[in-house]
Design a protein around this motif. Structure first.
Motif, mmCIF file in Angstrom:
data_model
loop_
_atom_site.group_PDB
_atom_site.id
_atom_site.type_symbol
_atom_site.label_atom_id
_atom_site.label_comp_id
_atom_site.label_asym_id
_atom_site.label_seq_id
_atom_site.Cartn_x
_atom_site.Cartn_y
_atom_site.Cartn_z
ATOM 1 N N GLY A 338 8.236 22.847 -0.717
ATOM 2 C CA GLY A 338 6.821 23.164 -0.541
ATOM 3 C C GLY A 338 6.257 23.920 -1.730
ATOM 4 N N PHE A 339 4.947 23.719 -1.980
ATOM 5 C CA PHE A 339 4.263 24.372 -3.099
ATOM 6 C C PHE A 339 2.917 24.907 -2.617
ATOM 7 N N LEU A 340 2.590 26.137 -3.040
ATOM 8 C CA LEU A 340 1.319 26.745 -2.695
ATOM 9 C C LEU A 340 0.682 27.327 -3.947
ATOM 10 N N LEU A 341 -0.626 27.126 -4.076
ATOM 11 C CA LEU A 341 -1.423 27.768 -5.110
ATOM 12 C C LEU A 341 -2.336 28.774 -4.435
ATOM 13 N N ARG A 342 -2.342 30.012 -4.946
ATOM 14 C CA ARG A 342 -3.117 31.084 -4.340
ATOM 15 C C ARG A 342 -4.038 31.716 -5.381
ATOM 16 N N ALA A 343 -5.258 32.043 -4.965
ATOM 17 C CA ALA A 343 -6.199 32.741 -5.835
ATOM 18 C C ALA A 343 -6.949 33.765 -5.009
ATOM 19 N N GLY A 344 -7.157 34.935 -5.578
ATOM 20 C CA GLY A 344 -7.854 35.981 -4.847
ATOM 21 C C GLY A 344 -8.612 36.904 -5.776
ATOM 22 N N ALA A 345 -9.605 37.596 -5.215
ATOM 23 C CA ALA A 345 -10.408 38.552 -5.975
ATOM 24 C C ALA A 345 -10.650 39.785 -5.119
ATOM 25 N N GLU A 346 -10.703 40.949 -5.767
ATOM 26 C CA GLU A 346 -10.955 42.217 -5.092
ATOM 27 C C GLU A 346 -12.069 42.942 -5.838
ATOM 28 N N TYR A 347 -13.098 43.358 -5.086
ATOM 29 C CA TYR A 347 -14.261 44.022 -5.687
ATOM 30 C C TYR A 347 -14.478 45.377 -5.011
ATOM 31 N N LYS A 348 -14.474 46.439 -5.816
ATOM 32 C CA LYS A 348 -14.709 47.783 -5.302
ATOM 33 C C LYS A 348 -16.216 48.021 -5.229
ATOM 34 N N TYR A 349 -16.747 47.902 -4.022
ATOM 35 C CA TYR A 349 -18.193 48.046 -3.822
ATOM 36 C C TYR A 349 -18.636 49.485 -4.076
ATOM 37 N N ASN A 350 -17.894 50.438 -3.578
ATOM 38 C CA ASN A 350 -18.118 51.853 -3.864
ATOM 39 C C ASN A 350 -16.800 52.586 -3.638
ATOM 40 N N ALA A 351 -16.857 53.905 -3.589
ATOM 41 C CA ALA A 351 -15.624 54.683 -3.484
ATOM 42 C C ALA A 351 -14.896 54.460 -2.166
#
Length: 446
Positions: A338-351
């Motif tokens: 099996g093969f998986l491609l993963r992509a993700g993003a994290e955004y710090k909106y405020n503290a």
């Protein structure tokens, strides 16, 4: 001399050991932390909370002091079946169920270089139950053998881990796991109200994992994680009741109870090796993205055999054939890797608030010819959203949602139960599945 084999029940016992609509390909559950789920599981290069014990133990070196993290998933799968060919009249839906695998982690920074931790989680499992798959005879066996199947399988990993910060760029980590697994099954094996089969079983094994993180520059992190394969040998008790039903074509004294007195069942199920690599980049102080590639060695799942003790063979005088009841059954699988491609993003909106999103492309390891109602796996696209809220300096909450979209799977030529010891045919049809996953974790730093 001819033999008359009645392996429907044996096939059902085999099915329980693989029964699930799994997330992450096959019967694997990669959803072991809400933060990672929110980023589409692209977490191996950062692994910046205690769930690093599962995703990449080297990430524990980024955690200061004492940290604990605990949570659960709500997994709600659904599947439909529409017969084709000889199965064209049959349509069915899997019953709605909710599964709640958990995860609990704790880490302790012993000094500036060494961090230790312990994780408890459920990386394989789930179950399924079909409302009704009663249909016409297929190669001498009734699809009714799938009716009212209810089964659950769960695995528990107890995973102590150790991480070492070699320098400011490189960290490594490793761990060992004791694996405990359970399986339960209730089945109407003959398709008549009076017959009942009950099975309970357990299995155990050991597992090892390793990870590393490398920061060639401040904004770039590269991660690698490997988990070895584990074979779980299940042993369970089989009990049959209501089996005093006449076997057609034989004298009235011969019933199914003679062929299936019950006893002990044994089978081995592989939990495959995993390799995951990824890179995370900080585009700006508020925004970080990561991309991962995951390889799962599902080719280890070549076959599944179950041995029922005591075996039953009853010779009969001519013109009757020899009766073969419970015994050893081998079910060919021959899955692909099996093969998986993963992509993700994290955004710090405020503290206090952080937002996440992700995407997964997951290629099924199950060939179309091996598709079956007990595990209607297919290629899938997963869309994830998530976020964190920092309640105070010590306490935080992570939450995420994943939508799993399975591709339509046409198994018109499937023959999932065929083997040298069973003549039961496949279940030709079209399968459509979806799943919703909600993940929540609460973390506390001392």
């Amino acid at each position: 001399m001819r033999k008359l084999s009645f392996h429907v029940i044996g096939t059902i016992v085999l099915s329980v050991l693989i029964v699930c609509i799994a997330l992450g390909g096959g019967y694997q559950l990669n959803e072991q932390g809400a933060r990672a789920v929110g980023m589409g599981g692209a977490f191996v290069a950062r692994a910046s909370d205690p769930s690093a014990i599962y995703f990449n133990p080297a990430g524990m070196t980024s955690l200061k002091g004492i940290n604990v993290l605990g949570g659960f998933n709500l997994i709600m799968p659904s599947s439909t079946f529409k017969g084709v060919g000889v199965m064209q009249p049959v349509e069915a839906s899997a019953k709605s169920q909710v599964f709640t695998p958990i995860n609990v982690y704790g880490t302790y920074q012993a000094n500036d270089r060494v961090t230790v931790g312990l994780g408890i989680y459920n990386p394989y499992g789930l179950g399924t139950e079909w409302d009704n798959l009663w249909g016409p005879a297929l190669n001498g066996a009734y699809l009714g053998s799938m009716k009212s199947v209810k089964a659950d399988i769960a695995t528990w990993y107890f995973n102590p881990s150790f991480a070492l910060k070699i320098n400011d760029q490189l960290s490594v980590g490793w761990g060992v796991s004791y694996v405990y697994a359970t399986v339960t099954l209730t089945k109407n094996p003959l398709g008549i109200p009076t017959s009942l089969m009950e099975m309970t079983g357990t299995g155990k094994g050991w597992n090892a994992n390793f990870g590393a993180t490398y920061k060639p520059m401040d904004k770039l992190s590269i991660g690698l994680s490997y988990r070895a394969s584990t074979n779980i040998e299940f042993t369970g008790d089989l009990k049959f009741s209501g089996m005093n039903v006449h076997i057609p074509g034989l004298p009235a004294t011969y019933t199914y109870a003679l062929l299936f007195p019950g006893g002990t069942g044994k089978a081995t199920l592989p939990l495959p090796a995993n390799l995951q690599v990824g890179a995370a980049y900080e585009i700006m102080p508020e925004l970080t993205v990561e991309g991962d590639f995951q390889f799962v060695q599902w080719s280890a799942y070549k076959q599944l055999s179950i041995a029922i003790t005591p075996p039953v063979i009853i010779p009969l005088p001519p013109p009757y054939p020899t009766l073969v009841g419970q015994g050893t059954i081998t079910q060919d699988k021959n899955w692909d890797d099996g093969f998986l491609l993963r992509a993700g993003a994290e955004y710090k909106y405020n503290a206090d608030i952080t937002l996440r999103g992700g995407l997964i492309l997951d290629l099924t390891p199950q060939p179309a010819s091996k598709t079956e109602p007990m595990l209607p796996d297919a290629d899938r696209t997963d869309i994830t959203l998530g976020g964190s809220y920092k309640i105070n300096d010590n306490l935080s909450v992570d939450a995420s949602y994943m939508l799993v979209l399975f591709a339509e799977k046409n198994a018109a030529s499937s023959n999932p139960t065929g083997s040298s010891s069973s003549s039961i045919g496949g279940v030709p049809g079209v399968y459509n599945s979806t799943a919703h996953i909600f993940s929540v974790n609460v973390g506390y730093a001392f």
